[in-house]
Design an enzyme around this catalytic site. Structure first.
Site, PDB file in Angstrom:
ATOM      1  CG  ASP A 158      -1.856   1.117   1.335  1.00 50.40           C
ATOM      2  OD1 ASP A 158      -2.739   1.217   0.466  1.00 50.40           O
ATOM      3  OD2 ASP A 158      -1.731   1.917   2.289  1.00 50.40           O
ATOM      4  CD  GLU A 182      -2.305   2.307  -3.364  1.00 53.89           C
ATOM      5  OE1 GLU A 182      -3.506   2.526  -3.593  1.00 53.89           O
ATOM      6  OE2 GLU A 182      -1.809   2.315  -2.211  1.00 53.89           O
TER       7      GLU A 182
END
Length: 648
Positions: A322, A358
């Site tokens: 993330d 990401e």
């Protein structure tokens, strides 16, 4: 950083060795508990390079423990020592309860031993790790464990919402039916609610607010690492890999006014990034109040050890990171080829694992799509937006669509690479579901308690004639058609593809595009309402993708015998065709062996984003659709559709 034992709690033949790091604490105490009753307290020995440690005889598996750190409390200078706060070991492998928000966690001098989870001493249990079940080019299925299983009628009620539910035969049968190669689990490590949620009666249902990086959240995984290990093994037996979505970019300790739970109370200045010459100001490259200093050697070691833990003890096939630019950040910039990113790839346990980034955060230079070191795969939001805009009807996007279908070489070849690292997706946990994308012009986040101010305002969406829920059969048919066309486009794209759980059946979140705080029917997959026709089409697309390597291949399409582009007339696309702003059709013809026959074949993908049926000629002879047998040279393309044909 030499020391006899690793950081954390390590069982020895004679007891247990405890070690924790802090460069600035004056004293650290180890507190032992029997449930919530503190039974003993020991002052750790400060050793070399900030390691505080002690070996205690007679301490065995199952012992509950925490730490208290002594030192100066001066937040204006970045110092947060408060011995009234029980601190969770950053290396905790199991916790006795979930975190819960309480105002005492934020107040100096108020004891928190009764509310903070205790670490449970857990022995290491390495397994025989096999090669990953997933390869780039496969089909990733993003899963939020609790919403995915809470309403499944075949999963026992006591098992719903847990990791173990993923191993239920009914769940595995569904994954196999739609052709999933790997599930990507949204965060399952221990997290805490953001402090504004409890007063609203809401809870964080996604887990993107971690405190302990290794410890599994007891709400999702009451059986700890054993439950995860057994679930992964059953998925492996079914040919399905497991990827963990991990959050190393921030923690739930939040901003200056947040809770003191672990790293803040141990060494705030080292574990978190601060503004130069302003130790009281936490850098907020994540939008969550703090940013983990991933380039600090101790933090880097914690990240590597966490990854090794999940591979060696649960057989995890890979990881999704993330806000991954934080992993490559220094005090000055993002560095793609150094620091923690390189350390992850160089580690011997991680050499064959799948890594997915990401590739953005909100800090300076935070958008790094295409800049992560190979073999990192990357979420491709550029392709996502371009495909959405194409199907929305925006002008001048025929060439843009072709680029996305071909693997986005303009993005992923910039460092001299010849293969795409794109993870293509059209919807993810963050944003509209796929059905909501074609059912809502605007977000509807009123249930989040922020007057619909939260979430993205521009979703590149359309509603097919009315906003939200409707019983109009024509609108419902049009929405189903659009979802099927979007799915077809996704599965026809080169690279890895990702679908969020429930999107294969038309699930809705009622237009909520920021549903992280909706642990309820808004996010729970309603299995009874999933559309069988969309599920069947997804299964068809997955079978087709496996049969024809031309789709899942990761080499860039070059136009040299691997792909050709045609207009509806069957003629090769001209410059004028590519530049036509209102063009409604495009035909892509791919060449590659057919796994079923072993012969070289050509597969045609025909796009019609218009609202009228179009007749399209195919180049050459002896074509047949992949939906039925029979030789054709011309196809009738229904409105808002993607069709597939095979050259016989």
């Amino acid at each position: 950083m030499p020391h006899t034992y690793p950081l954390g709690a390590t069982l020895t033949p004679d007891g247990t060795h405890f070690a924790i790091w802090s460069s600035t604490a004056e004293k650290i105490e180890l507190c032992l508990f029997d449930n919530d009753t503190e039974t003993a307290r020991h002052t750790l020995i400060r050793g070399n390079e900030g390691i505080h440690h002690i070996t205690l005889p007679g301490i065995t598996a199952g012992q509950r423990y925490g730490f208290r750190a002594h030192g100066t409390y001066d937040p204006d200078h970045g110092l947060w020592f408060d011995p009234s706060k029980l601190l969770v070991d950053p290396y905790a492998r199991e916790l006795d309860r979930p975190f819960r928000h309480d105002v005492r966690l934020m107040r100096f001098g108020e004891d928190t031993a009764d509310i903070v989870p205790k670490a449970i001493l857990t022995p290491a249990a390495p397994i025989n790790v096999t090669s990953p079940k997933f390869k780039p080019g496969g089909f990733v299925y993003e899963v939020a464990v609790r919403p995915f299983t809470m309403l499944h009628p075949d999963v026992p009620e006591e098992q719903r919402g847990t990791i173990a539910a993923l191993a239920h035969p009914a769940i595995i049968a569904h994954l196999q039916k739609i052709g999933v190669d790997a599930i990507e689990l949204m965060p399952i490590t221990a997290w805490i609610d953001e402090r504004h949620l409890p007063p609203l009666g809401l809870t964080n249902g996604w887990g993107y607010n971690p405190v302990a990086f290794m410890a599994l959240d007891p709400r999702l995984c009451p059986g700890g690492i054993t439950e995860l290990r057994e679930t992964v093994a059953k998925l492996h037996d079914a040919g399905i890999g497991t990827i963990l979505d991990l959050v190393f970019n921030h923690t739930g300790e939040s901003d200056r006014y947040g809770a003191t739970l672990s790293m803040r109370g141990l060494d705030n200045l080292s574990y978190y990034r601060h503004l130069p010459d302003a130790p009281d100001v936490l850098v907020n490259d994540t939008g969550t109040g703090n940013t983990v200093a991933c380039d600090h050697p101790v933090v880097q070691r914690l990240i590597i050890d966490t990854l090794r833990h999940f591979v060696s003890e649960a057989g995890i096939d890979g990881f999704r990171f993330d806000l991954a630019p934080v992993l490559g950040r220094t005090a000055n910039a993002f560095v793609r080829d150094g620091g923690t990113l390189s350390a992850i790839l160089a580690d011997d346990v991680m050499t064959d694992r799948i890594m997915i980034a990401e590739p953005w955060d909100i800090g300076p230079g935070g958008y790094q799509l295409g800049n992560f070191p190979a073999p990192f795969l990357e979420w491709n939001d550029r392709a996502r937006d371009d495909i959405r805009r194409y199907w929305r009807g925006d002008h001048g996007l025929t060439g843009t669509l072709a680029s996305a279908l071909a693997g986005s070489s303009e993005i992923f070849s910039r460092h001299g690479l010849t293969e795409t690292r794109s993870v293509n997706f059209l919807a993810a946990h963050d944003g509209f579901t796929l059905m909501d994308l074609v059912s809502h012009q605007h977000k509807h986040n009123e249930a989040n308690g922020e007057d619909n101010r939260d979430g993205h305002g521009e979703n590149l969406s359309w509603n097919n004639g009315t906003e939200g829920a409707t019983e109009d059969p024509n609108i419902l048919d049009n929405r189903r058609r659009d979802v099927i066309a979007l799915l077809s486009t996704l599965f026809a794209s080169r690279g890895t593809v990702m679908l969020t759980a429930g999107d294969e059946g038309g699930r809705s979140q009622r237009g909520n595009n920021n549903a992280y705080c909706q642990d309820n029917a808004i996010t729970w997959v309603d299995w009874a309402k999933l559309d069988p026709a969309i599920i069947a089409h997804t299964a068809f697309l997955a079978r087709m993708r496996r049969r024809f390597p031309a789709f899942a291949d990761t080499a860039f399409l070059t136009g040299a015998d691997d792909v050709a582009w045609f207009s509806a007339s069957g003629a090769a696309m001209t410059v004028e065709d590519w530049q036509r702003g209102d063009a409604a059709t495009l035909t892509m013809v791919l060449a590659k062996p057919d796994r079923d026959s072993g012969r070289n074949v050509r597969v045609a993908v025909l796009f019609n984003r218009g609202h009228e049926t179009v007749a399209a000629d195919l180049p050459g002879n002896n074509w047949r659709t992949l939906a039925y047998a029979g030789t054709i040279t011309r196809m009738e393309l229904p409105p808002r559709s993607v069709s597939f044909a095979l050259e016989a």
